[in-house]
Write an enzyme that holds these catalytic residues in place. Structure first.
Site, mmCIF file in Angstrom:
data_model
loop_
_atom_site.group_PDB
_atom_site.id
_atom_site.type_symbol
_atom_site.label_atom_id
_atom_site.label_comp_id
_atom_site.label_asym_id
_atom_site.label_seq_id
_atom_site.Cartn_x
_atom_site.Cartn_y
_atom_site.Cartn_z
ATOM 1 N N PRO A 1 -3.407 -11.699 10.629
ATOM 2 C CA PRO A 1 -3.777 -11.436 12.026
ATOM 3 C C PRO A 1 -3.898 -9.929 12.256
ATOM 4 C CG PRO A 1 -1.496 -12.204 11.871
ATOM 5 C CD PRO A 1 -2.083 -12.319 10.502
ATOM 6 N N ASN B 1 0.848 -1.202 0.000
ATOM 7 C CA ASN B 1 0.000 0.000 0.000
ATOM 8 C C ASN B 1 0.878 1.244 0.000
ATOM 9 O OD1 ASN B 1 0.491 0.825 2.868
ATOM 10 N ND2 ASN B 1 -0.371 -1.221 3.223
HETATM 11 O O1 C5P Z 1 -8.602 -2.181 10.509
HETATM 12 P P1 C5P Z 1 -7.649 -1.118 10.091
HETATM 13 O O2 C5P Z 1 -6.547 -1.644 9.221
HETATM 14 O O3 C5P Z 1 -8.283 0.106 9.510
HETATM 15 O O4 C5P Z 1 -7.020 -0.640 11.465
HETATM 16 C C1 C5P Z 1 -5.968 0.264 11.540
HETATM 17 C C2 C5P Z 1 -5.221 0.081 12.830
HETATM 18 O O5 C5P Z 1 -5.046 -1.302 13.139
HETATM 19 C C3 C5P Z 1 -3.819 0.632 12.729
HETATM 20 O O6 C5P Z 1 -3.418 1.024 14.031
HETATM 21 C C4 C5P Z 1 -3.020 -0.582 12.255
HETATM 22 O O7 C5P Z 1 -1.656 -0.479 12.564
HETATM 23 C C5 C5P Z 1 -3.699 -1.713 12.996
HETATM 24 N N1 C5P Z 1 -3.718 -3.009 12.307
HETATM 25 C C6 C5P Z 1 -2.961 -4.050 12.798
HETATM 26 N N2 C5P Z 1 -3.021 -5.274 12.181
HETATM 27 C C7 C5P Z 1 -3.786 -5.467 11.104
HETATM 28 C C8 C5P Z 1 -4.548 -4.418 10.584
HETATM 29 C C9 C5P Z 1 -4.490 -3.191 11.214
HETATM 30 O O8 C5P Z 1 -2.245 -3.847 13.780
HETATM 31 N N3 C5P Z 1 -3.803 -6.641 10.533
#
Ligand code: C5P
Length: 405
Positions: free
Chosen positions: A310, A213
């Site tokens: 995860p 990304n």
């Molecule tokens: O669910 P989303 O990706 O939008 O959530 C963002 C937050 O969750 C960020 O703090 C990101 O670092 C963390 N995150 C994580 N592991 C994932 C997905 C997101 O720690 N697999």
């Protein structure tokens, strides 16, 4: 506002090839809003001209204790009385030896000796050949200099101007600037251990292709620097980015979300604060190709089967230490719309006390950002500013919350 805005430095240059870096340093200080008065030893003028330093600092350079430009003829007193610090960069082995004997046979050493010791810190950036640096006399002098209250910065390692390789290079201007900022930062996180994830992850499709990304890692790295400036011991788990590792920060490089998850699990037990700033890929390819996937003759498009990665933050936030707030967890949310609504819901779903939301496409790759802080009592906006300044603000927010917990 940076820590260096409106600070006044006396920048002392002594004889060494690293004088060319002092020119960059002077520019960087000015750019950060500081004012700089340059004083040069005679040796320094062999390496760089006072004209260059005058042009960069916008002030006449002082070279001699007999300079008649000061009406009372006391440059060695006048120059330091309004200074927030004296910075000697580069500091030669000879100059360090002079300093700790209290010698004062030129303007620079005289000025250091005559500074109000409790009000004007002396910060020293050594620069010399590796044998000079390793010599017991130099090492003994450094110990004594620190004992006498000077702040001695580290030296860098690597190629030296003389062709040898080793310790003794002057730190890069950026690193000295960071050390100065740290010097003037309140130690709000002293003794705290902070674990930060940053950057994107990369999920392999085959050995040459992958899914990633647009995260640049800049926000997470800025946070690592800010926490370190505030006195924390920082570990930074970073996905693939080409940013410099902040001085004093331990960096663990990972590629995939699974590796980031494992690296976090290994270290989070030893942390007091966990900040998940990484843009972790939600999915990975189920069975990545061992060899490059080839275009078939019939041009069929490969079907990728994705499996969920995860959720690192959610896992950490539901651990016993996080639930009792022995470990304080901070999450990020990069959204493209409805920031407040989505971030409020995300904070609850991730189970974190503090969530920081931003508009991803608006900030990816930039040095600036705007943030929305969401906690149980509501929201607070931090308007568009540099990621460094925002990180300092976040450190204050986190420090206030953990002192209440
Ligand atoms: O669910 P989303 O990706 O939008 O959530 C963002 C937050 O969750 C960020 O703090 C990101 O670092 C963390 N995150 C994580 N592991 C994932 C997905 C997101 O720690 N697999």
């Amino acid at each position: 506002m940076t820590q260096l805005k409106n600070k006044h430095f006396v920048l002392g240059l002594t004889g060494g090839i690293a004088c060319y870096k002092a020119a960059e340093l002077c520019r960087a200080l000015m750019k950060d809003g500081a004012s700089v008065q340059v004083v040069m030893s005679e040796g320094a003028t062999q390496f760089i001209t006072p004209v260059t330093m005058q042009a960069l600092s916008g002030r006449p350079v002082f070279l001699s204790q007999w300079d008649a430009r000061e009406s009372n003829n006391m440059a060695h007193i006048n120059l330091t009385r309004e200074a927030d610090a004296i910075l000697i960069a580069p500091a030669s082995a000879e100059f360090v030896a002079k300093l700790l004997h209290g010698r004062a046979d030129d303007l620079l050493s005289l000025m250091c000796l005559a500074r109000p010791i409790d009000k004007v810190p002396l910060i020293v950036a050594p620069a010399m050949n590796k044998e000079m640096w390793g010599n017991p006399a130099t090492q003994r002098n450094m110990v004594q200099l620190k004992h006498d209250g000077a702040h001695v910065l580290d030296v860098g390692a690597g190629d030296q101007a003389c062709g040898e390789v080793g310790d003794g290079r002057m730190l890069e201007p950026e690193q000295i600037l960071e050390a100065l900022k740290a010097h003037f930062t309140e130690k709000l996180l002293e003794g705290r251990r902070v674990l930060i994830t940053a950057g994107p992850t990369y999920e392999a499709i085959d050995p040459v292709r992958g899914i990633t990304n647009l995260s640049s890692g800049k926000m997470g790295f800025a946070l690592a620097r800010a926490c370190s400036r505030a006195g924390a011991q920082v570990t930074l788990i970073s996905g693939p980015v080409s940013l410099e590792t902040p001085v004093g920060v331990e960096r663990i490089g990972v590629i995939s979300a699974q590796q980031m998850y494992e690296a976090t699990q290994e270290r989070v037990q030893n942390a007091d604060i966990f900040i998940a700033a990484a843009a972790v890929a939600d999915w990975r390819v189920h069975l990545a190709g061992e060899q490059k996937i080839k275009k078939g003759k019939d041009r069929t498009v490969p079907q990728l089967e994705l499996v969920e990665n995860p959720d690192i933050l959610k896992t950490v936030a539901s651990s016993p230490r996080a639930l009792t707030q022995e470990l304080y967890c901070v999450g990020f949310a990069a959204e493209s719309e409805n920031l407040e609504e989505l971030a409020t819901a995300k904070r609850v779903s991730k189970g974190v006390p503090l969530l920081i939301a931003n508009v991803g496409p608006q900030t990816f790759g930039l040095d600036e950002n705007a943030l929305l802080l969401v906690d149980e009592s509501g929201t607070r906006e931090l308007p568009w500013a540099s990621k460094d300044a925002l990180s300092d603000e976040l450190v204050k927010e986190i420090a206030t919350r953990i002192s209440r917990a």
